[in-house]
Each structure stands twice: as structure tokens, then as C-alpha cells.
Design a protein around this motif. Structure first.
Motif, PDB file in Angstrom:
ATOM      1  N   GLY A  89       7.844  24.330 -24.558  1.00  0.00           N
ATOM      2  CA  GLY A  89       8.769  23.270 -24.186  1.00  0.00           C
ATOM      3  C   GLY A  89       8.137  21.989 -23.715  1.00  0.00           C
ATOM      4  N   TYR A  99      10.104  19.144 -19.613  1.00  0.00           N
ATOM      5  CA  TYR A  99      10.816  20.408 -19.786  1.00  0.00           C
ATOM      6  C   TYR A  99      11.406  20.872 -18.458  1.00  0.00           C
ATOM      7  CZ  TYR A  99      11.716  25.123 -21.608  1.00  0.00           C
ATOM      8  OH  TYR A  99      12.300  26.292 -22.018  1.00  0.00           O
ATOM      9  N   TRP A 109      14.156  20.163 -29.984  1.00  0.00           N
ATOM     10  CA  TRP A 109      12.804  20.722 -29.904  1.00  0.00           C
ATOM     11  C   TRP A 109      11.863  20.317 -31.030  1.00  0.00           C
ATOM     12  CZ3 TRP A 109      10.615  25.293 -27.119  1.00  0.00           C
ATOM     13  CH2 TRP A 109      11.251  25.500 -25.888  1.00  0.00           C
ATOM     14  N   ARG A 112       8.761  19.114 -29.127  1.00  0.00           N
ATOM     15  CA  ARG A 112       8.290  19.899 -27.987  1.00  0.00           C
ATOM     16  C   ARG A 112       7.360  20.997 -28.500  1.00  0.00           C
ATOM     17  NH1 ARG A 112      10.901  18.863 -23.243  1.00  0.00           N
ATOM     18  NH2 ARG A 112      12.920  17.806 -23.377  1.00  0.00           N
ATOM     19  N   PHE A 154      15.832  29.661 -23.745  1.00  0.00           N
ATOM     20  CA  PHE A 154      16.018  28.261 -24.125  1.00  0.00           C
ATOM     21  C   PHE A 154      17.380  27.714 -23.720  1.00  0.00           C
ATOM     22  CE2 PHE A 154      13.370  29.430 -28.122  1.00  0.00           C
ATOM     23  CZ  PHE A 154      12.235  29.552 -27.342  1.00  0.00           C
ATOM     24  N   HIS A 191      11.660  25.937 -32.558  1.00  0.00           N
ATOM     25  CA  HIS A 191      10.516  26.386 -31.759  1.00  0.00           C
ATOM     26  C   HIS A 191       9.539  27.192 -32.609  1.00  0.00           C
ATOM     27  CE1 HIS A 191      12.119  30.495 -31.509  1.00  0.00           C
ATOM     28  NE2 HIS A 191      10.922  30.834 -31.146  1.00  0.00           N
TER      29      HIS A 191
END
Length: 740
Positions: A89, A99, A109, A112, A154, A191
């Protein structure tokens, strides 16, 4: 761990080693009565080493072994320290908030750092801003991000379905998840993939740079190029046709990137492992043709749909939000359109490859189809020799799957260093793909996977149409030629001192491994001595082999077993490597050789030793294939209420004592240790701590969780609370070389 189920989809009749023995007219009775008369290691045609290197380790390791630990901390030897480089994150650009670690992010995301840090490597940046083969004080670090078993972290109250909070969807579960919120699904999709971040060195410290022009994410939505042999590209594209690209020339994204590879020319291979579990085929959709049905069964695609039609939802429910650009409906792989160009029935064909990324140049990643489609743990290049083809070694990480080799058609030319994806087109599009067959006498052979082989062209279970079909359905092609089933081949590594190849066989369950189902390469079947943590081969081992004449193109090799994992108090017939409290380990997964020191680093992903210790990183001083002996293993296990005893001969490398094998690091609670690289001088290593607190559960509609780990927040990195995967940077306090 939760992201590695008992995922055997190989129901082929290919031989285990016990069947090899049967062909040699060695009876099961002779096994039980005292073992088979295999040739002693000394009589095998073991090949001479190709010499040492400046990176060969000294006679002993020079750090104090770390004891076992169940603390929620990273434990290192005295004289070593670590910092967190980045964690799940963390932002790559300053235009988005730091984050929160509360799941409240409203962005999706794409800028990130991803989750479940796994394989990674370091690429230096020269004064001209391009890739440098020499060390500098600037680099980019490419990091894989594997599964989403912890995706509930998340979101504020866990994953949501039809307005119900607190879900924790298993990526391997099958149920009706209803309709999920689009933002939640976008976070989970993005992610995955790879994080590329710039690092800079100040003094002896490395840190990552926010807002660097090199920072980027390759996610499950990033456009990618389909690449393969020129003669077969039209056939390859036919497998990739979807509503996204009706020509099949491009696709979107990369998933479940586990182990990795680096190329001699300086690019990164992000390898797709458990990619098959995210697709859905809802109940009541049209039936599939026979070949597609068999292909999906063989790869575990849409697990609720292993027959022609589905009965329930699968995975994370990514297909459920509504969309206008197919970013969600692409995960529904039912044949609902008139042709493949009108739906996403072929979407699973676009995953399962090595994805080449140029970390220093923002080019379009390429999926290298000729290297085969399966559950790639990684791809490791043998030692390059100018004027000779390159060999890449690969494991398919599922039980009863195979070990593969890809040999390039082009000969290595050092002028291609820094050549980026154009060099990748030269070396990785054209070549030959092989599967390994391990023989009972300690020899082995590579079998080419080609449509010209009658065993493939005439295979009854799956009807191969052409060579493209062989690449895309490599598992079935390996079935057809009789490759040897192995126990979860995971990470590989190449010894820089002699070019020998090592691969972890992480573990196996008693479903597949009993005393009557052992073989020379998988010779143990036993129960955890304290009765707490499973049976079969729960602790795993590491196999290694040497190519004939040290050639990348060799069709033959010799093999032995480097190390057996075990608890130190297990009986001698289980603790075959004589492990002690200072070096006992279980379930070897990650594997990597230091070019600076020659140390073989072993990382674990374990569920069998976790009643005594968290997962770990060990340092080993390697020998060479054939430096040990033949042994006979006595296996004992209660099967169906009756104790079964059988003996199995195998080949084991020279014993390593505490001076040559020591525990270096123990991870926080629930974490896997995976992914490792180093600076060129060997004075800094980067290690990934994946999924601490993996078994944390959401608790209904409450805003928090029943944490089993709170690392790294509990050591002062970032917001406290939910655990996060992270990359750590390890150095010696005296500035010396790591390990020696």
C-alpha cells in the motif's frame, strides 16, 4: 499455506518413480524387504565440475545461528540489522494519500506497492539513465506480488458481498458471492502484478524514491503483448482472441506473480503461478467443447466448472460488478457470445506465462508463449556462454507436476546486454521447450515438447492441433510424453560456481505420498513425530542436477538430493540430513545463490513446523552433484489403521553440519519468507516477508480483525494494526559481506 492448496489436477498415467522401478522388474516386495539394488553413486557417470569462482564460499559460515522463534518479529543474528524498504500500500507518487492501513483508500491501487511481496531483483541505473551492468548508487527494484488470500485487509470491514461485510473470500473457494463493490474489486485486481520502484543509496542505506519517473506498476489490467515464434504466431493468436482484442495480438495484465527470473541482457521475468483460480463460469451457461473442457480441467480453471458446465461462483467474485469496458466481465469465461471474439472464453489462455518486463524502460510487457503455459514458479537462466544457446529452468508449482527447460534458438551474444525487450524477442520467442524425466539410476533426460512427436500429435486425452497448442497446453503435452510427476517443484537456482541447477520440492500430503508411493526423487513418507502437523512428506526437500557436459542443450543429466527438511528431533529415517536445532527447517520454497559469496539461501513457506517456529531463511554452503552417497530410507506410516513399512533407495549429497548450514532469519507470525536479492558487493541483501498474519479472520460487521500478527506496524513502520507484506533491507553493523 492457504494459497497453496492440494491442487493436483494431473490425473495422467505418467510414471512416478515407483512405476519406473516396476518397469525395471523390481517388485514392491523387494522394496519392503530391504530396498532396491540401485547403482551406488560412485558408479554413476557423475560429471566433473567446471571449476570454482571468486564467489565460492569459505569453509564455514561466519554468523551465529538464529534459534527458532514464534515471536511477531524479524529475528536476525547478532551483528545484523534491517529496515523496511516498502510495504503493502505504500504510495509511489505523492499525489495520492499515504497508506491508512484501515482499508479506507478510495483510489484503486495502480500507483501503490502491491501485496504479497514475492520474487524480486535489482537493476542498476547508469549515468545515462539506462540499465547498467555495473553497480551504481541508483537502481530499480522489481517486486512480484502473488495472491490475494489477505484481500480483506484492503477494505474497512473486510470483503463485501451484497452489502454484507466481513467476508474473507478464499481464492480457491467456490460459492455464490453475489455482487461485489467495484472499488473493492479494483483494489484486489491492481494489487497483483509487479511494483517497479527507484532506489537510491545514501552512505550504506538504500531507500525508495517517491515520484521517480521509474516508478510504475504492472497490474492485472496493464496492456501486454503476446509474443512467440514467428512461424506459429497466427495459431498462437487464435488462442488469445477475446472481446478485448479480436486479433489475439494483445491481452491485459499479469496475475499471481510468484518466483521470477532475470535475463542476461538485463530484463525481469514476472512468472504467473496460481492464475487459474480467478475465473468464473456461472451455472446454466452453455457447455464447452471437449478440448476446452479438458484444458480447463488440467489447469484448474473455474474450479467449480471442472466438467462442461459450472455450478457456482469461483474465487474472489471479480466478475460480479457491472461495467462498460469489460474490466470485470472478463473474469466470466462462459461461452456466452456467438464466437470467441464476442466474449472471454479464451481469457484463461492469456495467463500462465513468463512475462518479460524492462524495469528501466517503460515498454509494453511481453508474454513469452514459447516458454510454456503452466503454474510458473519462476524461470532461472543457466550460466551464459558466449556463442552457445541459453537455457531457462522452470518449475510448475502444483503437486504431481513437472520440471521444464526452455533452450533458446539464438546463441548468446554479450552485445545484447542492455538490449531490453528487443533482446527478449531475439532469445525468448524462438527455442525449444522440454520436460524432465527422472530415472531410477540417478540419470535423467529432457524430452522435447513438439507436435512432431507422435505421442503428442496422437494424444487421446487432449487433441493437439499444432505447435501453438503445445505451448498453450504444455501440461498436457508433458503428460503425453511421459514426463516425471514431481512434488510441487517451486523455486530453482543455478550455482554460479559450477552451473548446477537446484529446485525445491516443497512438500506433499499423505494423499499422494505413502510408503507404497515413494520413489528415489521423493523418497520419504512419514508422519510428524509429535503428531501435530501432518503426514506424507510435510517437510519437503531440495533436488539438484547437472547437465551432461555442462551444456545448455544437453538432453541428459544426473541428479541427487541436496537437503531434506525435517524437525531436528525426528528419527534418523526422516531427518536424513542430520539437522540440529540450529538448522532444522521445513517446506523449502524460495532458493537463491549469492554471486558475491556463493551461499545458497533457502527460504521456507511452511505449515508443518509452525507449532515450533515461524518460517525462516537459512544459509547453506553447496557442494556438487555426486558428492554424497546412496542411502536406503525406511518409511513408516499408519495407513488405514495398519502400519506400513517400506524401504526406498535414493541418492543424497554430502552431509552439511552447522558450519555449512545455519538459520539466518526467522519471520513474524504467519509470514512466508520469499524473494531475495543483493547488491553486487554482497554487503546488502533484500528479503521479502509475505503475508504476516495470514490466518487473521474478519469478524463480521466489526471494523477490525482478530489479528494474529501486526507486523511491521508493531516495530514502528507505518500505521499500526493490520499486518502488511514488506521488503526488508539487511546489512551487517560493521559493513561487511553478508553471511561470511
Amino acid at each position: 499455506m492457504a494459497h497453496h492448496p492440494d491442487d493436483n489436477t494431473n490425473i495422467s498415467t505418467n510414471e512416478h518413480f515407483d512405476q519406473v522401478l516396476a518397469k525395471a522388474k523390481i517388485s514392491r516386495r523387494s522394496l519392503i524387504q530391504g530396498g532396491v539394488g540401485l547403482m551406488a553413486v560412485g558408479s554413476l557417470p557423475m560429471l566433473a565440475g567446471c571449476g570454482g569462482s571468486s564467489g565460492a564460499p569459505a569453509a564455514g559460515l561466519a554468523f551465529t545461528a538464529v534459534g527458532k522463534s514464534i515471536l511477531d518479529q524479524v529475528i536476525l543474528p547478532p551483528g545484523y540489522t534491517f529496515t523496511v524498504l516498502h510495504a503493502t500500500g505504500d504510495r509511489l507518487v505523492s499525489s495520492i494519500p499515504a497508506y491508512s492501513n484501515l482499508g479506507t483508500e478510495t483510489d484503486e491501487w495502480s500507483m501503490r506497492v502491491g501485496d504479497h511481496h514475492d520474487g524480486m531483483d535489482l537493476f542498476y541505473i547508469g549515468a545515462d539513465g539506462k540499465f547498467s551492468a555495473k553497480a551504481t548508487d541508483r537502481a530499480v527494484l522489481a517486486v512480484n506480488h502473488e495472491s490475494s488470500a489477505d484481500a480483506h485487509f484492503f477494505h474497512p470491514k473486510g470483503q463485501t458481498s451484497n452489502g454484507v461485510n466481513g467476508k474473507k473470500f478464499s481464492q480457491f473457494g467456490d460459492w455464490d458471492v453475489g455482487t461485489r463493490p467495484a472499488l473493492e474489486v479494483l483494489k484486489e485486481i491492481n494489487h497483483h502484478g509487479v511494483s517497479v520502484v527507484e532506489l537510491r543509496k545514501s552512505g550504506t542505506n538504500w531507500s525508495y524514491v517517491v515520484d521517480s519517473l521509474y516508478n510504475r506498476r504492472v497490474t492485472a489490467q496493464t496492456p501486454v503483448r503476446i509474443a512467440g515464434p514467428a512461424a506459429h504466431m497466427n495459431d498462437i493468436k487464435a488462442f488469445m482472441v477475446t472481446a478485448f482484442d479480436t486479433t489475439g495480438a494483445t491481452a491485459r495484465g499479469t496475475l499471481n506473480n510468484c518466483g521470477h527470473g532475470i535475463t542476461p541482457w538485463g530484463t525481469y521475468l514476472a512468472c504467473e503461478e496460481n492464475w487459474a483460480v480467478y475465473f468464473n463460469m456461472p451455472a446454466g451457461t452453455p457447455a464447452l467443447d471437449a478440448n476446452t473442457t479438458e484444458s480447463r480441467r488440467r489447469y484448474g480453471v473455474a474450479r467449480s466448472a471442472l466438467s462442461a458446465t459450472a455450478t457456482a461462483a469461483s474465487g474472489q467474485g471479480w466478475y460480479t460488478p457491472s461495467d462498460t469496458d469489460n474490466r470485470f466481465t472478463r473474469w466470466n469465461v462462459a461461452p456466452i457470445g456467438a464466437t470467441a471474439a464476442a466474449d472471454f472464453r479464451n481469457e484463461p489462455n492469456t495467463f500462465g506465462y513468463n512475462v518479460e518486463i524492462d524495469p528501466v524502460t517503460n515498454g509494453t510487457p511481453a508474454k513469452r508463449v514459447a516458454m510454456g503455459r503452466f503454474a510458473h514458479e519462476g524461470a532461472w537462466c543457466g550460466l551464459p556462454v558466449v556463442g552457445k544457446p541459453l537455457a531457462f529452468y522452470q518449475g510448475c508449482d502444483s503437486r504431481n507436476e513437472y520440471i521444464y527447460k526452455f533452450v533458446t534458438a539464438a546463441n548468446w551474444d554479450e552485445k545484447d546486454i542492455g538490449g531490453g525487450l528487443a533482446a527478449g524477442d531475439k532469445y525468448l520467442n524462438e527455442g525449444k521447450l522440454y520436460a524432465a524425466k527422472f530415472n531410477a539410476d540417478g540419470s535423467g533426460q529432457w524430452i522435447e515438447l513438439t507436435i512432431t512427436n507422435p505421442l503428442i500429435s496422437g494424444y487421446a486425452t487432449y487433441k493437439f492441433a499444432n505447435q501453438a497448442d503445445v505451448f498453450v497446453n504444455a501440461r498436457s503435452a508433458a503428460d503425453a510424453v511421459g514426463a516425471t510427476k514431481m512434488d510441487r517443484p517451486e523455486w530453482g537456482a543455478v550455482n554460479p560456481a559450477n552451473g548446477e541447477i537446484y529446485m525445491t520440492l516443497t512438500n506433499n500430503s499423505n494423499t499422494n505420498r505413502t510408503p507404497g508411493k515413494t520413489d528415489p526423487a521423493n523418497p520419504r513418507a512419514y508422519a510428524d513425530a509429535d503428531g501435530k502437523k501432518g503426514s506424507g512428506n510435510p517437510n519437503g526437500h531440495i533436488i539438484r542436477w547437472k547437465e551432461k557436459d555442462n551444456l545448455s542443450t544437453a538432453s541428459a543429466f544426473t541428479w541427487d538430493i541436496f537437503l531434506f527438511g525435517a524437525e531436528e528431533d525426528m528419527p534418523a529415517n526422516v531427518n536424513l540430513s542430520g539437522l540440529t536445532a540450529k538448522n532444522s527447517f521445513s517446506s523449502p520454497d524460495g532458493l537463491w545463490f549469492s554471486k558475491a559469496t556463493g551461499i545458497c539461501w533457502i527460504q521456507t513457506d511452511d505449515g508443518a513446523f509452525t507449532d515450533e517456529t515461524n518460517c525462516m531463511l537459512l544459509a547453506a554452503i553447496p557442494g556438487k552433484v555426486g558428492d554424497g552417497k546412496k542411502i536406503s530410507v525406511e518409511n513408516k506410516m499408519v495407513v488405514g489403521g495398519t502400519e506400513v513399512v517400506a524401504k526406498q533407495d535414493t541418492f543424497i549429497g554430502a552431509a552439511l553440519g552447522e558450519a555449512q548450514l545455519r538459520r539466518f532469519l526467522v519471520a513474524p507470525v504467519g509470514a512466508e519468507v520469499t524473494g531475495i536479492t543483493e547488491t553486487a558487493d554482497g554487503k546488502t541483501i533484500f528479503v521479502n516477508i509475505q503475508h504476516p498474519g495470514e490466518n487473521t479472520n474478519a469478524i463480521g460487521t466489526a471494523a477490525e480483525f482478530t489479528h494474529t500478527s501486526q507486523w511491521p506496524g508493531n516495530m514502528g513502520y507505518g500505521p499500526k494494526g493490520r499486518p502488511r507484506s514488506a521488503t526488508i533491507v539487511i546489512t551487517r553493523t560493521d559493513g561487511g559481506v553478508i553471511g561470511l
